[in-house]
Design a protein around this motif. Structure first.
Motif, PDB file in Angstrom:
ATOM      1  N   ALA A   1       0.644  -1.310   0.074  1.00 17.29           N
ATOM      2  CA  ALA A   1       0.027   0.030   0.002  1.00 17.29           C
ATOM      3  C   ALA A   1       0.970   1.183   0.090  1.00 17.29           C
ATOM      4  CB  ALA A   1      -0.932  -0.220   1.154  1.00 17.29           C
ATOM      5  N   LYS A   2       2.064   1.355   0.502  1.00 16.07           N
ATOM      6  CA  LYS A   2       2.896   2.305   0.549  1.00 16.07           C
ATOM      7  C   LYS A   2       3.699   2.442  -0.927  1.00 16.07           C
ATOM      8  CE  LYS A   2       4.028   2.221   5.467  1.00 16.07           C
ATOM      9  NZ  LYS A   2       5.027   1.664   6.623  1.00 16.07           N
ATOM     10  N   ASP A   3       3.912   1.254  -1.455  1.00 15.75           N
ATOM     11  CA  ASP A   3       4.791   1.471  -2.708  1.00 15.75           C
ATOM     12  C   ASP A   3       4.039   1.322  -4.008  1.00 15.75           C
ATOM     13  OD1 ASP A   3       6.975   1.321  -0.893  1.00 15.75           O
ATOM     14  OD2 ASP A   3       7.148  -0.842  -1.146  1.00 15.75           O
ATOM     15  N   LEU A   4       2.815   0.869  -3.890  1.00 14.61           N
ATOM     16  CA  LEU A   4       1.856   0.781  -5.124  1.00 14.61           C
ATOM     17  C   LEU A   4       0.876   1.621  -5.293  1.00 14.61           C
ATOM     18  CD1 LEU A   4       1.987  -3.240  -5.314  1.00 14.61           C
ATOM     19  CD2 LEU A   4       3.563  -1.650  -6.381  1.00 14.61           C
ATOM     20  N   ASP A   5       0.454   1.934  -6.491  1.00 16.42           N
ATOM     21  CA  ASP A   5      -0.712   3.029  -6.495  1.00 16.42           C
ATOM     22  C   ASP A   5      -2.163   2.411  -6.640  1.00 16.42           C
ATOM     23  OD1 ASP A   5       1.242   4.947  -6.827  1.00 16.42           O
ATOM     24  OD2 ASP A   5       1.348   4.760  -8.966  1.00 16.42           O
TER      25      ASP A   5
ATOM     26  N   GLY B   1     -14.212   6.785  -2.753  1.00 17.57           N
ATOM     27  CA  GLY B   1     -13.415   6.638  -3.817  1.00 17.57           C
ATOM     28  C   GLY B   1     -13.096   5.153  -4.468  1.00 17.57           C
ATOM     29  N   VAL B   2     -13.890   4.169  -3.663  1.00 13.84           N
ATOM     30  CA  VAL B   2     -13.549   2.869  -4.065  1.00 13.84           C
ATOM     31  C   VAL B   2     -14.388   2.592  -5.594  1.00 13.84           C
ATOM     32  CG1 VAL B   2     -13.917   0.620  -3.689  1.00 13.84           C
ATOM     33  CG2 VAL B   2     -13.413   2.131  -1.881  1.00 13.84           C
TER      34      VAL B   2
ATOM     35  N   THR C   1      -8.342   2.072  -5.147  1.00 10.90           N
ATOM     36  CA  THR C   1      -8.774   0.800  -4.713  1.00 10.90           C
ATOM     37  C   THR C   1      -9.841   0.450  -5.529  1.00 10.90           C
ATOM     38  OG1 THR C   1      -8.290   1.351  -2.365  1.00 10.90           O
ATOM     39  CG2 THR C   1      -9.810  -0.324  -2.724  1.00 10.90           C
ATOM     40  N   VAL C   2      -9.892  -0.801  -6.026  1.00  8.55           N
ATOM     41  CA  VAL C   2     -10.937  -1.596  -6.942  1.00  8.55           C
ATOM     42  C   VAL C   2     -11.573  -2.725  -6.149  1.00  8.55           C
ATOM     43  CG1 VAL C   2     -11.777  -2.559  -9.232  1.00  8.55           C
ATOM     44  CG2 VAL C   2      -9.576  -0.989  -8.946  1.00  8.55           C
ATOM     45  N   LEU C   3     -12.839  -2.935  -5.680  1.00  9.72           N
ATOM     46  CA  LEU C   3     -13.345  -3.984  -5.240  1.00  9.72           C
ATOM     47  C   LEU C   3     -14.127  -4.726  -6.100  1.00  9.72           C
ATOM     48  CD1 LEU C   3     -14.070  -5.420  -2.768  1.00  9.72           C
ATOM     49  CD2 LEU C   3     -15.756  -4.108  -2.030  1.00  9.72           C
TER      50      LEU C   3
ATOM     51  N   LEU D   1      -7.700   0.335   2.320  1.00 12.01           N
ATOM     52  CA  LEU D   1      -6.904   0.639   1.562  1.00 12.01           C
ATOM     53  C   LEU D   1      -7.123   2.110   1.160  1.00 12.01           C
ATOM     54  CD1 LEU D   1      -6.419  -2.583  -0.502  1.00 12.01           C
ATOM     55  CD2 LEU D   1      -4.694  -1.294   0.762  1.00 12.01           C
ATOM     56  N   VAL D   2      -8.420   2.146   0.922  1.00 11.96           N
ATOM     57  CA  VAL D   2      -8.767   3.817   0.135  1.00 11.96           C
ATOM     58  C   VAL D   2      -8.602   4.660   1.077  1.00 11.96           C
ATOM     59  CG1 VAL D   2     -11.349   3.692   0.803  1.00 11.96           C
ATOM     60  CG2 VAL D   2     -10.588   4.656  -1.531  1.00 11.96           C
ATOM     61  N   GLN D   3      -8.724   4.341   2.635  1.00  7.87           N
ATOM     62  CA  GLN D   3      -8.508   5.395   3.400  1.00  7.87           C
ATOM     63  C   GLN D   3      -6.990   5.749   3.567  1.00  7.87           C
ATOM     64  OE1 GLN D   3     -11.724   5.395   6.977  1.00  7.87           O
ATOM     65  NE2 GLN D   3     -11.627   3.381   6.071  1.00  7.87           N
TER      66      GLN D   3
END
Length: 397
Positions: free
Chosen positions: A142-146, A201-202, A171-173, A164-166
């Motif tokens: 989560a820190k390294d990827l978009d 924003g998910v 984030t895609v669900l 993740l979105v927070q």
């Protein structure tokens, strides 16, 4: 092959192992306790992995371990996988050693349902989510990827997407329902639940099952059943667990959607008990069931530990389960199934109770932002035979 004896042996190193050890100590201050765990961490509070660790800055890692060994004196063997149970001999084999026992608790839980993805990254971009190590890996990604895809719209999947979105991850669900939560919640409530995610924003991909995919150094491509494709930097499975009953079956224990136990959590062999996600037990209100939630792990583990040490007490607790996303906390007792008839009782748009009825009998209670009402929900279920629909509105506040 060396043999080590424990008065009390626990196979599985999760929260049940912790509470069982504490339950043993309530009865027996001195008996030896052994825990065989295939985890890399000593027992820890599992719900935090998808909740507070992501959303509460004051809830830091040192609050996650449960202190089992320090508090109970249990001998915890990490990265130790049990390979056979021999009830007649009172023995368990694990990683080249034999452990003998006075009484045994099987608390093997389950393994995450894997994704059907051809992973060429050695697990770097395709994750299951169950353990503290899984949390650490996902946190690092989560820190390294978009962009990260979560697959599964149940408790774990929805909590991970919210987490993740927070934390500023695109984030895609992906889930199989028409609306997020529609298998549990009445239609209007499912719409409101999904809106929480969309507003945060998910990106939600509904009505879709992942049937294949590839992961490489450049990211992940998921193929959906309808022919669509979803691309991201990584994917995490939130599809629930497969119950780990293999050891029990091979040992000849009775298994039927879990290890079948009696009211005292005894399995079908002498001096063998089971508890937690893996145990099918007779709930005093709801009938036989298997429960995969923390309240059951805590309460059933403690009861099993006491019975390992000779208490001979029935497990009478009816567990609740809960989730917390975007400031909403919902709790439930019994069965949440949106195909059932429901009676809804809302104080306002954000606080309410939903009763689930099967043939006009209440079988489940959902508490939506309603605090301190679990016992009231249990009472409704216990009295279900005598309650009419008209009795329900206003019953729980």
């Amino acid at each position: 092959m060396t043999t080590t004896h424990f008065d009390y042996l626990i196979v599985g190193g999760g929260m049940v192992a912790d509470t069982a050890s504490r339950g043993i100590r309530e009865i027996d201050a001195d008996g030896s306790i052994g825990i065989l765990s295939d985890d890399v961490d000593e027992p820890y509070t599992r719900p935090a992995l998808s909740k507070k660790l992501w959303t509460d800055d004051e809830f830091t890692w040192e609050k996650v371990p449960l202190g089992t060994a320090d508090d109970t004196g249990a001998d915890i063997r990490l990265q130790t996988r049990a390979t056979a149970i021999r009830p007649d001999a009172h023995e368990v084999d694990a990683d080249g050693e034999t452990f003998s026992y006075g009484t045994l608790l099987v608390a093997t839980g389950g393994k995450p349902v894997p994704l059907p993805v051809d992973d060429r990254t050695d697990g770097e971009r395709v994750l299951s989510f169950r353990t503290a190590e899984d949390y650490r890996r996902l946190r690092s990604l989560a820190k390294d990827l978009d962009r990260i895809v979560v697959v599964g719209g149940g408790y774990i999947g929805s909590e991970l997407a919210a987490a993740l979105v927070q934390n500023d991850v695109d984030t895609v669900l992906v889930h199989t329902g028409a609306v997020l939560g529609d298998s549990m919640f009445p239609p209007a409530l499912a719409d409101r639940f999904e809106k929480l995610f969309r507003d945060a924003g998910v990106e939600i991909v509904a009505g879709s099952k992942v049937e294949g995919g590839q992961a490489g150094a450049d990211g992940v491509r998921l193929q959906l059943e309808n022919g669509d494709e979803v691309r991201a930097d990584a994917v995490v499975s939130g599809l629930g667990i497969e119950v780990a009953t293999d050891l029990a079956e091979q040992a000849g224990l009775t298994v039927d959607d879990g290890i079948v136990v009696d009211a005292q959590l005894r399995a079908s062999a002498d001096d063998v008990f089971a508890a937690g996600d893996v145990a099918s037990y007779p709930d005093r209100i709801l009938g036989r069931r298997r429960v995969e939630h923390v309240d059951n792990a805590n309460e059933q583990g403690k009861a099993a530990g006491r019975n390992l040490a000779g208490a001979a007490e029935a497990y009478t607790h009816t567990p609740y389960y809960y989730s917390a996303v975007f400031g909403v906390r919902y709790e439930a007792v019994g069965t949440l199934d949106s195909s059932l008839d429901t009676v809804e009782d809302w104080t306002d748009a954000d606080h309410g109770v939903v009763y689930y009825l099967d043939d006009d009998r209440v079988v489940g209670v959902l508490l939506w932002n309603v605090e301190d009402a679990r016992d009231a929900a249990r009472a409704v279920l216990a009295e279900a035979e005598t309650l009419t629909r008209d009795d329900l509105v206003g019953r729980i506040r």
